[in-house]
Scaffold this motif. Structure first.
Motif, PDB file in Angstrom:
ATOM      1  N   SER A 124       0.823  -1.212   0.000  1.00 42.33           N
ATOM      2  CA  SER A 124       0.000   0.000   0.000  1.00 42.33           C
ATOM      3  C   SER A 124       0.859   1.263   0.000  1.00 42.33           C
ATOM      4  CB  SER A 124      -0.929  -0.001   1.218  1.00 42.33           C
ATOM      5  OG  SER A 124      -0.182   0.041   2.433  1.00 42.33           O
ATOM      6  N   LYS A 125       2.113   1.140   0.409  1.00 40.79           N
ATOM      7  CA  LYS A 125       3.010   2.296   0.462  1.00 40.79           C
ATOM      8  C   LYS A 125       3.744   2.520  -0.862  1.00 40.79           C
ATOM      9  CE  LYS A 125       3.886   1.658   5.424  1.00 40.79           C
ATOM     10  NZ  LYS A 125       4.926   1.381   6.453  1.00 40.79           N
ATOM     11  N   ILE A 126       3.596   1.584  -1.811  1.00 41.44           N
ATOM     12  CA  ILE A 126       4.303   1.678  -3.088  1.00 41.44           C
ATOM     13  C   ILE A 126       3.337   2.158  -4.160  1.00 41.44           C
ATOM     14  CG2 ILE A 126       5.702   0.415  -4.768  1.00 41.44           C
ATOM     15  CD1 ILE A 126       6.213  -1.674  -2.589  1.00 41.44           C
ATOM     16  N   SER A 127       3.745   3.156  -4.930  1.00 37.78           N
ATOM     17  CA  SER A 127       2.876   3.685  -5.980  1.00 37.78           C
ATOM     18  C   SER A 127       2.641   2.637  -7.063  1.00 37.78           C
ATOM     19  CB  SER A 127       3.514   4.928  -6.607  1.00 37.78           C
ATOM     20  OG  SER A 127       4.691   4.574  -7.325  1.00 37.78           O
ATOM     21  N   LYS A 128       1.524   2.784  -7.768  1.00 36.95           N
ATOM     22  CA  LYS A 128       1.182   1.848  -8.835  1.00 36.95           C
ATOM     23  C   LYS A 128       2.252   1.857  -9.933  1.00 36.95           C
ATOM     24  CE  LYS A 128      -2.797   0.536  -7.141  1.00 36.95           C
ATOM     25  NZ  LYS A 128      -3.000  -0.858  -6.651  1.00 36.95           N
ATOM     26  N   LYS A 129       2.784   3.052 -10.214  1.00 35.54           N
ATOM     27  CA  LYS A 129       3.818   3.159 -11.242  1.00 35.54           C
ATOM     28  C   LYS A 129       5.062   2.364 -10.854  1.00 35.54           C
ATOM     29  CE  LYS A 129       6.751   6.481 -13.677  1.00 35.54           C
ATOM     30  NZ  LYS A 129       7.148   7.922 -13.807  1.00 35.54           N
ATOM     31  N   LEU A 130       5.489   2.505  -9.594  1.00 37.93           N
ATOM     32  CA  LEU A 130       6.674   1.785  -9.128  1.00 37.93           C
ATOM     33  C   LEU A 130       6.414   0.278  -9.090  1.00 37.93           C
ATOM     34  CD1 LEU A 130       9.543   1.861  -8.147  1.00 37.93           C
ATOM     35  CD2 LEU A 130       8.738   2.401  -5.840  1.00 37.93           C
ATOM     36  N   GLN A 131       5.188  -0.121  -8.733  1.00 39.81           N
ATOM     37  CA  GLN A 131       4.843  -1.543  -8.754  1.00 39.81           C
ATOM     38  C   GLN A 131       5.002  -2.119 -10.156  1.00 39.81           C
ATOM     39  OE1 GLN A 131       1.062  -2.557  -6.913  1.00 39.81           O
ATOM     40  NE2 GLN A 131       1.352  -1.024  -5.311  1.00 39.81           N
ATOM     41  N   ARG A 132       4.566  -1.360 -11.165  1.00 42.41           N
ATOM     42  CA  ARG A 132       4.694  -1.824 -12.556  1.00 42.41           C
ATOM     43  C   ARG A 132       6.164  -1.910 -12.964  1.00 42.41           C
ATOM     44  NH1 ARG A 132       0.057   1.561 -13.196  1.00 42.41           N
ATOM     45  NH2 ARG A 132       1.371   3.291 -13.906  1.00 42.41           N
TER      46      ARG A 132
ATOM     47  N   TYR B 282      16.122   2.071  -7.733  1.00 38.28           N
ATOM     48  CA  TYR B 282      14.904   2.121  -6.919  1.00 38.28           C
ATOM     49  C   TYR B 282      15.091   1.571  -5.504  1.00 38.28           C
ATOM     50  CZ  TYR B 282      12.798   3.068 -11.436  1.00 38.28           C
ATOM     51  OH  TYR B 282      12.495   3.629 -12.656  1.00 38.28           O
TER      52      TYR B 282
ATOM     53  N   ASP C 104      13.786   3.577  -2.511  1.00 35.50           N
ATOM     54  CA  ASP C 104      12.348   3.839  -2.439  1.00 35.50           C
ATOM     55  C   ASP C 104      11.561   2.684  -1.821  1.00 35.50           C
ATOM     56  OD1 ASP C 104      12.804   6.280  -3.738  1.00 35.50           O
ATOM     57  OD2 ASP C 104      12.664   5.336  -5.708  1.00 35.50           O
TER      58      ASP C 104
END
Length: 293
Positions: A58-66, A167, A170
């Motif tokens: 939940s703390k990781i942005s969707k962009k970074l997850q991708r 990354y 982050d």
């Protein structure tokens, strides 16, 4: 203990375990793609129980997850080509081909991270090439497919290592590991039906009892534990320093292959002299970097 010193110790332990990976890959009877599928499945399950996944995601942005998912695909391709290199040649040849990762890192890191090129790092990376030429010239022709696959694996290793460096600040190392290896498993799961369909000989999917033991060691010790150690060390080291130290992986792996698999009977002195040249570059790096800094 200084953070950098601790990072180097953690990295060397990880590298030793990575070296043992090649031995296990040779001993496991499964094809490269099926072997990696089981490896990442077991590793992902082990990591799931080591972290509270929901809160961290939940703390990781969707962009970074991708982005991390994409890096996981590179990890999957790296492992498949690495184990395929072992199957097409042997553990020693696959490991020494992987040592070219430092050269590709020296070229790719400035491009990906948008930093100046280092003449020292480029020069040291190029110094590995003569050693690789000796290695290639001293193996049988039917094993050279393993060299090609090993070099492709090295390019992929250099790329995902640099991206992880970008990354790592982050996201926590264990979370990165879980996301990337889960992505690797999903990617291979999508590819396996096509691999099975187009293969002339249908690969074996279920491991033997001996394979299960080797897979557990490979996944839990040589992957989960070693991968996290490597990412922790990367917080305090450059991607080039990390990959150059990882060139010791063939040293550990070749020694283990000599002792466990008797691969010295398949290889001659020219091959080992090429290996020695590559190892010399590894030990020259910290001295030259300090001097030119």
């Amino acid at each position: 203990m200084k953070p950098t010193t601790k990072a180097y110790l953690e990295l060397h332990l990880a590298v030793f375990l990575f070296g043992f990976t090649a031995i296990l890959g040779d001993m496991i009877t499964l094809s490269a793609s099926v072997l990696v599928w089981w490896r990442v499945l077991i590793t992902s399950i082990s990591l799931f129980f080591l972290l509270r996944f929901g809160k961290r995601m939940s703390k990781i942005s969707k962009k970074l997850q991708r982005i991390l998912f994409g890096i996981g695909v590179l990890v999957a391709l790296h492992w498949i080509t690495f184990f395929a290199a072992i199957k097409y040649s042997n553990a020693s040849i696959a490991l020494i081909a992987l040592a070219t990762a430092s050269f590709f890192t020296a070229v790719l890191e400035p491009l990906i991270l948008k930093k100046p090129f280092s003449l020292v790092e480029i020069g040291l990376g190029l110094m590995i090439v003569p050693g690789m030429i000796l290695v290639v010239n001293n193996i049988d022709l039917d094993m050279q497919a393993g060299i090609i696959l090993g070099i492709i694996s090295a390019i992929l290793a250099a790329t995902f290592s640099i991206l992880n460096k970008k990354y790592i600040d982050d996201v926590e190392p264990m979370t990165i590991t879980f996301i990337e290896l889960s992505a690797a498993w999903i990617f291979i799961s999508c590819c396996l039906p096509f691999i099975f369909y187009y293969s002339e000989v249908t690969p074996t999917f279920w491991p033997t009892s001996h394979d299960v033991i080797y897979l557990l060691i490979l996944a839990l010790v040589c992957t989960t534990f070693a991968y996290i150690l490597n990412l922790r060390a990367l917080k305090h080291l450059t991607a080039f320093a990390s990959n150059l130290t990882i060139n010791l992986e063939p040293v550990y792996g070749i020694i283990l292959a000599w002792l466990i698999l008797n691969e010295n009977e398949e290889l001659n002195s020219g091959f080992y002299f090429g290996c020695l040249m590559i190892v010399a570059v590894v030990f020259a790096y910290p001295v030259l970097k300090k001097r030119f800094k």
